[in-house]
Scaffold this active site. Structure first.
Site, mmCIF file in Angstrom:
data_model
loop_
_atom_site.group_PDB
_atom_site.id
_atom_site.type_symbol
_atom_site.label_atom_id
_atom_site.label_comp_id
_atom_site.label_asym_id
_atom_site.label_seq_id
_atom_site.Cartn_x
_atom_site.Cartn_y
_atom_site.Cartn_z
ATOM 1 N N GLU A 162 3.894 -13.182 -3.811
ATOM 2 C CA GLU A 162 4.632 -12.069 -4.475
ATOM 3 C C GLU A 162 6.336 -12.310 -3.955
ATOM 4 O O GLU A 162 7.204 -12.357 -4.648
ATOM 5 C CB GLU A 162 4.230 -10.817 -4.359
ATOM 6 C CG GLU A 162 3.065 -10.545 -5.372
ATOM 7 C CD GLU A 162 1.689 -10.372 -4.662
ATOM 8 O OE1 GLU A 162 1.717 -11.251 -3.476
ATOM 9 O OE2 GLU A 162 0.613 -10.323 -5.302
ATOM 10 N N PHE A 194 -7.973 2.300 -3.909
ATOM 11 C CA PHE A 194 -7.743 0.747 -3.566
ATOM 12 C C PHE A 194 -6.320 0.335 -4.135
ATOM 13 O O PHE A 194 -5.999 0.612 -5.015
ATOM 14 C CB PHE A 194 -8.738 0.233 -4.420
ATOM 15 C CG PHE A 194 -8.946 -1.359 -4.065
ATOM 16 C CD1 PHE A 194 -9.116 -1.899 -2.806
ATOM 17 C CD2 PHE A 194 -8.738 -1.882 -5.133
ATOM 18 C CE1 PHE A 194 -9.053 -3.371 -2.965
ATOM 19 C CE2 PHE A 194 -8.800 -3.358 -5.119
ATOM 20 C CZ PHE A 194 -8.955 -4.096 -3.873
ATOM 21 N N GLN A 195 -5.874 -0.636 -3.220
ATOM 22 C CA GLN A 195 -4.696 -1.035 -3.719
ATOM 23 C C GLN A 195 -3.571 -0.100 -4.032
ATOM 24 O O GLN A 195 -2.692 -0.491 -4.667
ATOM 25 C CB GLN A 195 -4.714 -2.347 -4.667
ATOM 26 C CG GLN A 195 -5.486 -3.564 -3.968
ATOM 27 C CD GLN A 195 -5.492 -4.526 -4.954
ATOM 28 O OE1 GLN A 195 -5.083 -4.563 -6.019
ATOM 29 N NE2 GLN A 195 -5.304 -5.787 -4.160
ATOM 30 N N LYS A 249 -1.544 2.564 -13.769
ATOM 31 C CA LYS A 249 -2.167 1.842 -14.850
ATOM 32 C C LYS A 249 -2.632 2.815 -16.118
ATOM 33 O O LYS A 249 -2.335 2.215 -17.134
ATOM 34 C CB LYS A 249 -3.501 1.549 -14.060
ATOM 35 C CG LYS A 249 -4.048 0.288 -14.648
ATOM 36 C CD LYS A 249 -5.188 -0.307 -13.906
ATOM 37 C CE LYS A 249 -6.064 -1.395 -14.733
ATOM 38 N NZ LYS A 249 -7.159 -2.175 -14.008
ATOM 39 N N MET A 286 18.421 -22.751 14.968
ATOM 40 C CA MET A 286 19.449 -21.586 15.220
ATOM 41 C C MET A 286 18.995 -20.813 16.397
ATOM 42 O O MET A 286 19.773 -20.413 17.235
ATOM 43 C CB MET A 286 19.917 -20.735 14.056
ATOM 44 C CG MET A 286 21.025 -19.953 14.033
ATOM 45 S SD MET A 286 22.454 -20.912 14.444
ATOM 46 C CE MET A 286 23.141 -21.370 12.920
#
Lengths: 610, 172
Positions: A80, A142-143, A192, A508
């Site tokens: 993502e 969940f999630q 949802k 760097m």
């Protein structure tokens, strides 16, 4: 809302104009639709053609909606974070907002880095996240993650949509906020059940919320005063930034007009590269920590700084109390909070930088102002230029990274390539040694400094500009942060070029350890590197390894002339450092120009600075 | 060794008009913590006829350039309609309400009542060994009253935080 009084009611889907009246009345037709369908329809209305995303449980209804709409191209990334950077690359190279679709919980948290990146660099982006159903919010489902809570301070604005009836207007407002004023990321969190539930939907309709109306025109008095200050200056300089790119290609043209009219030198931040052509005599190169000697000296000695769409970032100013001590300062910015944040200015002008420059041009022309004779000023600048601060030692055994970038520029400049980068030495070398003539061709993570930005950004840029040559100039460490996106480029047949300056170090970090910690290289060696060529091949890319200076040109040529995606593992001098450099907490006049200037240690005051 | 410098601060009271929507308080309070600004007190209530707008009164402190940034940072939040610096704008009235519970017998109890009278605090609850006083006024008056009550049996205190409005006929 216009035409509300004659709104037609129709029980069938709006796509059937024949049954509902004439085509013109189409927009007034009301139909029942699910939240997911409303979202997709509204995205279509807003002209969205590309969405970067990754499916998951809490966005399945939206993915099902997308299945029916081939007009929206969904790009399936591998992580993502990459979706957000790809959206940034798309946005920065096209000027259109980038759109991201991810699931709840880990989908949203993985997107946070890219959202923050877009906030810091003012990139217009709309991120749609799935959320657990409203009745489950707060139950540690969940999630489930508190996405609006987590993203509150890394977005320009965010929403949790609790009713499908709010969806269309929220999405419209989100795009308005993301793109107007100082652009930035907006998150829309959609539970949802809101995606599934049906409500009345009116295409092109819905309430338009006008609460966000940033100031576009500069205050007339302030613009006049700015013109007055420019007319009186003996040693002015334009200090330009990403705001000019955000304002649109026209702003870059206006900047050139303004520069031509005044004859003053122009420097730019990392984010603003390309707004002013590097081939111009008035161009001093980038300023700041790894900026050119002439740009930093000119900023220090100027009697007037005209800051256009830049924000006096700490990479630019160096030590604040030593920053351009004798100049008057004009600051043009669309975000009032950027003004007087770190550097006090004499004249703030709030407004769109492109528009304010137009106003300024009109006033200057009205007063018959023409380029004065800045002979003395330019003579001093030429003296600074003569230091050739970007020079680097020749080396016929190892490839100097600066040479690699320069050769890449020489081989591609006629094609106006889009260049993305990761973060680190290679990024600064690219900024210093790759010359840009046009805006929207340089995509880099400036404010947040996100390693792993370049490859997904290149993918987004290639999708937005199918005919352009898109090259990610990368380091071997950064590239591994989103290396999985090689697969995305393969899947969508994107001919992205990946040019890795491989010095086997987080260069760097190593450079700072040399500068500040007596070369104690704590964890900055890139151990256990993959065989990049084989890795590329396993993803269906072409892999090229360049090891000797003599092979550089041929390798670059092969990369450009190959149709599909190509990874180049360019083995460069391992211990090269990036100069010039203003160490943290130092003044513009205390630039290090070569390795001989490095002392090897610093006091605590300097160590505390980033 | 390195030391971290502190700057002189001044107190400002800000009136912030916001959309009355979910999460607005978190947005504002979070902006303060994220950017390292101070909140002395923060009060919020819906003030418009259609319940669409809330007024937030924030008492904050910081060096002048930080106050200026606080106002600009508040102003760029999408649901914020306006930010007024009442301290900067001129004469204004600040008020706060406190409920102060005092318990005790004998001399302390009588002294508490006398002091309450002097400070125009009202008794809103009483038992044979306790009082609850209601007091309104500028924050320093309440400070002083609470400090006095500590000496005569203070049990607990609840304060609303400051609300403020400019003097004269015009809105700030």
């Amino acid at each position: 809302m216009p035409g509300n009084a004659v709104a037609l009611r129709c029980s069938i889907a709006y796509q059937s104009p024949a049954l509902c009246g004439s085509g013109e009345k189409l927009e007034q037709i009301v139909a029942e639709k699910s939240g997911a369908d409303i979202l997709v329809e509204t995205l279509l209305d807003l002209g969205v053609d590309t969405v970067f995303g990754y499916p998951g449980g809490a966005v399945l209804p939206i993915y099902d909606g997308l299945y029916e709409h081939p007009k929206i191209k969904h790009i399936l990334v591998r992580h993502e974070q990459a979706a957000t950077h790809a959206a940034e690359g798309y946005a920065r190279s096209t000027g259109k907002p980038g759109v991201v679709l991810v699931t709840s919980g880990p989908g949203a948290t993985n997107a946070v880095t890219g959202i923050t990146d877009a906030l810091m660099d003012s990139i217009p982006m709309v991120v749609i996240t799935g959320q657990v159903a409203t009745n489950l919010i707060g139950t540690d489902a969940f999630q489930e993650a508190d996405t609006v809570g987590i993203t509150r301070h890394c977005t320009k604005h965010n929403y949790l949509v609790k009713k499908p009836s709010q969806l269309a207007s929220v999405v419209r407002e989100a795009f308005h906020i993301a793109t107007e004023g100082r652009p930035g990321p907006v998150v829309i969190d959609i539970p949802k059940n809101v995606q599934v539930a049906a409500t009345e939907f009116q295409r092109h309709g819905g309430k338009h919320n006008n609460r966000y109306q940033p100031q576009i025109d500069g205050d007339f008095k302030a613009v006049n005063e700015a013109a007055e200050m420019i007319m009186q200056a003996k040693a002015p300089i334009f200090y330009t930034g990403g705001g000019i790119i955000n304002s649109g290609p026209k702003a870059s043209e206006t900047l050139q007009e303004l520069a031509a009219l005044t004859g003053a030198p122009v420097t730019s931040t990392l984010m603003g590269l390309g707004a002013f052509p590097a081939s111009s005599d008035q161009w001093l190169g980038m300023l700041g920590m790894h900026g050119t000697f002439e740009a930093n000296m000119a900023m220090n000695r100027a009697d007037l700084i005209i800051c256009l769409g830049a924000r006096f970032d700490d990479r630019i100013t160096g030590r604040i109390d030593a920053f351009s001590p004798d100049s008057k300062k004009i600051h043009v910015d669309i975000d009032r909070s950027s003004i007087n944040k770190t550097i006090r200015v004499d004249l703030p002008v709030v407004g769109d930088v492109g528009r304010v420059m137009e106003q300024l041009l009109a006033v200057l022309k009205g007063r018959k102002f023409s380029a004065p004779d800045y002979e003395e000023w330019w003579a001093r600048i030429k003296g600074w230029r003569a230091r050739n601060c970007l020079e680097y030692p020749e080396n016929d055994k190892e490839i100097m990274p600066q040479l690699a970038v320069r050769k890449l520029w020489e081989a591609t400049k006629d094609r106006d390539p889009i260049i993305t980068t990761e973060v680190g030495q290679h990024q600064m070398w690219a900024a210093q040694h790759f010359d840009f003539e046009l805006p929207n061709k340089w995509l880099t993570s400036g404010g947040l400094g996100t390693m792993g930005y370049g490859l997904p950004a290149a993918i987004g840029a290639q999708l937005g500009n199918p005919d352009s040559l898109v090259i990610d100039i990368a380091g071997e460490a950064s590239i591994q942060m989103n290396i999985q996106e090689l697969g995305t480029a393969t899947q969508y047949r994107l001919p992205v070029k990946l040019f890795i300056l491989n010095n086997e170090y987080m260069g760097m970090v190593r450079q700072w350890q040399e500068l500040t910690y007596e070369s104690r290289y704590s964890n900055s060696y890139s151990d256990s590197l993959p065989d990049f060529v084989k890795l590329a091949e396993s993803y269906g890319w072409k892999g090229i390894c360049i090891e000797k200076p003599a092979d550089l040109e041929a390798g670059i040529k092969e990369m450009i002339e190959t149709d599909g995606p190509v990874l180049v593992d360019c083995r460069v001098a391992k211990l090269a450092n990036c100069f010039p450099m203003i160490p943290s907490g130092a003044a513009h006049t205390e630039m290090l120009l070569s390795p001989e200037d490095i002392k090897g240690t610093m006091d605590d005051q300097a160590k505390a600075l980033v | 060794m390195m030391r971290i410098k502190e700057e002189a601060v001044e107190r400002h009271v800000l009136a912030v008009m916001v959309d009355n929507e979910a999460g607005i308080l978190a947005r504002i309070a979070g902006m303060f913590t994220a950017r390292g600004y101070n909140i002395e007190s923060l009060t919020v209530a819906d003030i418009s006829e259609d319940h669409a707008i809330s007024r937030i009164t924030i008492a904050t402190n910081g060096p002048p350039h930080v106050i200026e940034q606080i106002i600009a940072q508040l102003d760029r939040l999408v649901p914020v309609h306006s930010v007024r610096d009442l301290t900067e704008a001129g004469p204004h009235v600040q008020r706060e309400l406190a409920l102060v519970k005092v318990a005790g017998k004998g001399e302390n109890r009588i002294e508490a009542m006398r002091l309450a009278d002097a400070y125009r605090a009202r008794i809103v609850d009483a038992s044979t060994e306790s009082f609850v006083f209601e007091i309104t006024g500028a924050p320093d008056k309440i400070e002083t009253f609470v400090a006095l009550m500590r000496e005569v049996g203070l049990v607990e205190v609840g304060r609303t935080g400051v609300v403020a409005i400019s003097r004269g006929p015009d809105a700030a």
